[in-house]
Enzyme design. Structure first.
Site, mmCIF file in Angstrom:
data_model
loop_
_atom_site.group_PDB
_atom_site.id
_atom_site.type_symbol
_atom_site.label_atom_id
_atom_site.label_comp_id
_atom_site.label_asym_id
_atom_site.label_seq_id
_atom_site.Cartn_x
_atom_site.Cartn_y
_atom_site.Cartn_z
ATOM 1 N N ASP B 60 0.863 -1.180 0.000
ATOM 2 C CA ASP B 60 0.000 0.000 0.000
ATOM 3 C C ASP B 60 0.900 1.231 0.000
ATOM 4 O OD1 ASP B 60 1.006 0.234 2.556
ATOM 5 O OD2 ASP B 60 -0.882 -0.180 3.561
ATOM 6 N N SER B 61 0.290 2.421 -0.073
ATOM 7 C CA SER B 61 1.097 3.638 -0.224
ATOM 8 C C SER B 61 1.508 4.231 1.115
ATOM 9 C CB SER B 61 0.286 4.682 -0.983
ATOM 10 O OG SER B 61 -0.819 5.088 -0.191
ATOM 11 N N ASP B 114 -2.737 8.356 -1.642
ATOM 12 C CA ASP B 114 -4.076 8.948 -1.601
ATOM 13 C C ASP B 114 -4.405 9.460 -0.209
ATOM 14 O OD1 ASP B 114 -4.147 6.397 -0.417
ATOM 15 O OD2 ASP B 114 -6.283 6.183 -0.832
ATOM 16 N N ASP B 281 -7.926 -7.242 0.233
ATOM 17 C CA ASP B 281 -7.007 -7.529 1.335
ATOM 18 C C ASP B 281 -7.734 -7.229 2.620
ATOM 19 O OD1 ASP B 281 -6.603 -4.444 0.949
ATOM 20 O OD2 ASP B 281 -5.773 -4.912 2.917
ATOM 21 N N CYS B 319 -12.896 -28.912 6.288
ATOM 22 C CA CYS B 319 -11.640 -28.246 5.920
ATOM 23 C C CYS B 319 -10.516 -29.270 5.848
ATOM 24 C CB CYS B 319 -11.309 -27.162 6.942
ATOM 25 S SG CYS B 319 -9.751 -26.307 6.624
ATOM 26 N N CYS B 321 -7.226 -28.393 5.802
ATOM 27 C CA CYS B 321 -5.938 -27.779 6.155
ATOM 28 C C CYS B 321 -5.222 -28.635 7.196
ATOM 29 C CB CYS B 321 -6.112 -26.342 6.635
ATOM 30 S SG CYS B 321 -6.556 -26.151 8.380
ATOM 31 N N CYS B 324 -6.874 -28.652 10.700
ATOM 32 C CA CYS B 324 -8.107 -29.444 10.850
ATOM 33 C C CYS B 324 -7.844 -30.938 10.713
ATOM 34 C CB CYS B 324 -9.145 -28.975 9.842
ATOM 35 S SG CYS B 324 -9.789 -27.328 10.262
ATOM 36 N N HIS B 350 -5.312 -21.906 9.883
ATOM 37 C CA HIS B 350 -6.671 -22.321 9.516
ATOM 38 C C HIS B 350 -7.474 -21.182 8.883
ATOM 39 C CE1 HIS B 350 -10.651 -23.910 9.287
ATOM 40 N NE2 HIS B 350 -11.055 -22.778 9.856
#
Lengths: 383, 383
Positions: B60-61, B114, B281, B319, B321, B324, B350
Site C-alpha cells: 500500500d502507499s 491517496d 485484502d 476443511c 488444512c 483441521c 486455519h
C-alpha cells in the site's frame, strides 16, 4: 528431548517436530496438572492423542517444578503442599498422586516423585533429602504397580482410546529413527495388545559422591527399567556437575537407559553422551531461541545485534534446516527486532535442529565406534 | 491477499503460506518504512528477496496507516507530516516520497498515494479530499514513470539483485495457480530481462456516488494498469459499503484488475468477487485468529469458550488444512487458554486456509460460469 511444557513445544507445530526428527518430547506434569488438568487429558485419551503426537513422550513427576516454587511450597514426609503460580490456589503432590497424575496423562515414560535437593546444602541436609527421595521412590513404585493398567489408552476394545498403547514403549536409544505420518493417531480402532508405561527412578544425593553412590545402589535395589540423575543444574559450577555425573554413572547399569535431567548446552550434551548418558532434556534450545540466542556450527549468535541487520548470509552455513535454507540473518534479525511471532517460530526450529543434529552425530559416532571397535572420540564407554 | 505488515504474516512461515496456495501478499509501506527501513530492504534486494517470498507482493502507499494516526498527522497540499507510533519521531510522506519508498521496497504492485476520506464527512469535505487524491494520483504517476527502473531487482548483470524481476508482474486473477519451491530466490544469477512494477490508482469520493463516479473517471484519465476502491471499511454501515462498491465498479474498466481495499468477512469477499472485484485484502483472518475467532464452514467459532475444552472434533469438518486434519478443538482451546504461541500459529493457518478455499471456490465458479455460459450464482458479470 525438546521440552513441551504445556503439551506444545512453544511455537512449533507437531509436523515440523516430526520433520526435525524429534523422537521423544518432555511434558511437565506440574503445568499440565494445572492446565488443562489431568482428568481432562485422560478423558481425551491421554497426552499423545490430546496433542496429536504419535511419537514418545516422557513426563517429569512435578517434583522439580514444585521445588522451583521456593516460597510457595511446604515439604513433609507425606508430600509437598504448594501454591499454583497461576492463581495462588493450594495443591498437594505426593508420590501416589504424582503417579496418578502421570498415569492419567499417559506418557510412555514417567518419573518417580523425588525431592530435588537445593544447592548449596550441608551434608546432613543432602542425606536427609536423599533418604526422603528413596522412601518416595518406593512409594511411587508401590502405587504405580497396581495402577499401571489405568492409562487412558489401555482399554482393550474401547473404541475412542486406542493408538499410543499399540506401540511398545520406546526407551533410550532403542527409539525407531524414522516414523511415518501414518502413525498419527486416528485411533478409532481398538487396541491390539495391553501395554504399560515405564517408570524411571531418580538418583539424588546432592553434590556428595558417596551419597550419590548410595542413592544409586538403593534406587537400583528398588528396581526400575531406567534411571535418572536428578538434582543437578541447580546452580552448581559446571565442573562439579560433570564430576557428579561421571561418578554416579559408574553405579548405574549400562543395559538400562540413563537419563541426565535438565542438561544442557550443545557441548555438554555431547560430553555427557560420551560419558554414557542416553537421555537428556533441557529448555535451553527453545528458551534461548525465544531470546534470540541461536546455536550454530560457527558459534552462538545473538540475532538481536545490529551487526546482523544487513547480513545476507544464512544463519548457519552448515545447517540444512528449513530456516537456514530459506532465510537470511538480516530477515531473522528484523523479525526479532520487530517483535514478530515468526521470530520465535523460526529461531526455535533452528535451535532444535542444531540440537538434534548434534545428537544424530553423537549416535552415528557411537555406532561407528561399536562397529569398528575403534577408540573413536565419540565412542561411548560402557562399564 | 493475506496481510504481511512487517514482511511477515504474523506467525506463519513462508513455506506454509506457499502450501496454503497464497499467490500474493500485502506489505504495509508505513510499517516497513519505519522497520527495517526502505533503504535497508532496497540494499537487501527488495522485499521478495528480504523475506524469501518468490510470489507476488503488493504494497500500500502508507496513506491509510498515516490516516489512522488521527492525532499524529497533519495533511497539506504537499503531503502528510506524521509521528511514528513507535517512538514519536516526525516523518513526511508525499506522493513522490511514497513512490520512492515503494520502488525501494520493490513489490510487484504498488499504490498511488491517496487521502483516505474520514467517515462521516460533509460533501464539501469529500469533494476537497477527492480532488487532493486526484492531484496526488497525478503526482504519483509523474514521479513513478521516470523512476520505475530503480527497483532493487532491476539491475541487469548485477549479481546479487536478481530473482523477482525475472517474473512478469502477476496481476489480478492472471496469477499462476501453482508455483514450485524451485522459484525460491537464490538469485545469484543476473536478471534476464527488464521489468517494472505496476502502479495502481485509487478511487476516493467518500460515500457520495456522484463523486465516486467522477473520481473513477478522472483516475482512469490519468491512466493506470489497475484500479483500487479506497476509503471504505472506515466505519460506515455494510449496506452503504456495498452500494458504493457496486456503483463505483460500473465506472471501472473490466479488463483491468479492480481492487477493493480493506475488505472483508468471508461472506463479503464472495459477494464482492461476484460483483466483479478481482482483489481484496483484509487483516480479518489473521487478526481474528490471534483473538481466537475462527472461520469455519459451520459458522464462526470462538475457540476460547469452555464448551470446546472437551471437544474432540476437528475445528472444521469440511476443511482439509493441516490444522483441521491433525488437531482437535479441545487442543486448540487448550493452546489458546494457556496463551501458547502455537495457538496463534495454528489459528492463523486455519483462517487463511478458509479464506483461500473460499476464493478458490469463487474462482472455480467463475470459470464454470464462463465456460458454460450459464448464469451460475457465482458467475461474475462484466459490463
Amino acid at each position: 528431548m525438546p521440552v513441551g511444557t504445556l503439551a506444545s513445544v512453544k511455537g512449533v507445530p507437531q509436523d515440523v517436530l516430526e520433520e526435525l526428527g524429534v523422537q521423544i518430547l518432555l511434558g511437565n506434569t506440574y503445568h499440565l496438572y494445572l492446565r488443562p488438568g489431568v482428568e481432562q487429558v485422560r478423558k481425551l485419551g491421554g497426552l499423545h492423542r490430546f496433542m496429536a503426537w504419535p511419537r514418545a513422550i516422557l513426563t517429569d513427576s512435578g517434583g522439580f517444578q514444585v521445588f522451583s516454587l521456593t516460597d510457595l511450597r511446604k515439604v513433609t514426609e507425606e508430600g509437598v503442599t504448594f501454591r499454583s503460580h497461576l492463581d495462588g490456589s493450594s495443591h498437594f503432590f505426593s508420590p501416589e498422586s504424582a503417579m496418578d497424575a502421570q498415569i492419567g496423562l499417559g506418557a510412555d515414560i514417567i518419573m518417580a516423585f523425588d525431592e530435588c535437593t537445593e544447592y548449596p546444602a550441608h551434608r546432613d541436609r543432602m542425606l536427609e533429602s536423599m533418604e526422603l527421595t528413596l522412601r518416595w521412590a518406593e512409594r511411587s513404585k508401590r502405587h504405580f504397580e497396581p495402577h499401571k493398567d489405568e492409562v487412558p489408552w489401555n482399554h482393550v476394545g474401547t473404541a475412542a482410546l486406542g493408538c499410543p498403547g499399540e506401540r511398545s514403549s520406546p526407551v533410550g536409544d532403542e527409539l525407531s529413527a524414522t516414523q511415518e505420518a501414518a502413525e498419527l493417531c486416528s485411533a478409532r480402532q481398538p487396541r491390539a495388545a495391553v501395554s504399560t508405561q515405564a517408570l524411571f527412578g531418580i538418583v539424588q544425593g546432592g553434590m556428595d559422591l558417596a551419597l550419590r553412590k548410595e542413592s544409586a545402589q538403593r534406587t537400583i535395589e528398588i528396581g526400575f527399567p531406567g534411571y535418572a540423575i536428578g538434582g543437578l543444574s541447580v546452580g552448581e559450577p559446571r565442573g562439579l556437575t560433570r564430576e557428579v555425573v561421571e561418578s554416579t554413572l559408574e553405579h548405574l547399569p549400562a543395559d538400562k537407559p540413563r537419563y541426565l535431567m535438565g542438561v544442557g548446552t550443545p557441548e555438554e550434551i555431547v560430553e555427557y553422551a560420551n560419558l554414557g548418558i542416553d537421555m537428556m532434556d533441557c529448555v535451553l534450545p527453545t528458551r534461548a531461541a525465544r531470546h534470540g540466542l541461536l546455536f550454530t556450527s560457527v558459534g552462538k549468535i545473538s540475532i538481536k545485534q545490529a551487526r546482523y541487520a544487513g547480513d545476507e548470509a544464512s544463519l548457519d552455513p552448515n545447517c540444512g534446516c528449513r530456516v537456514c535454507l530459506r532465510y537470511s540473518r538480516a530477515y531473522l534479525r528484523h523479525l526479532y527486532a520487530s517483535n514478530e511471532v515468526l521470530a520465535q517460530v523460526l529461531n526455535t526450529v533452528h535451535n532444535l535442529s542444531f540440537y538434534l543434529d548434534t545428537m544424530r552425530a553423537v549416535r552415528h559416532s557411537i555406532l561407528l565406534g561399536k562397529e569398528t571397535g575403534s577408540s573413536c572420540v565419540w565412542s561411548r564407554p560402557k562399564p
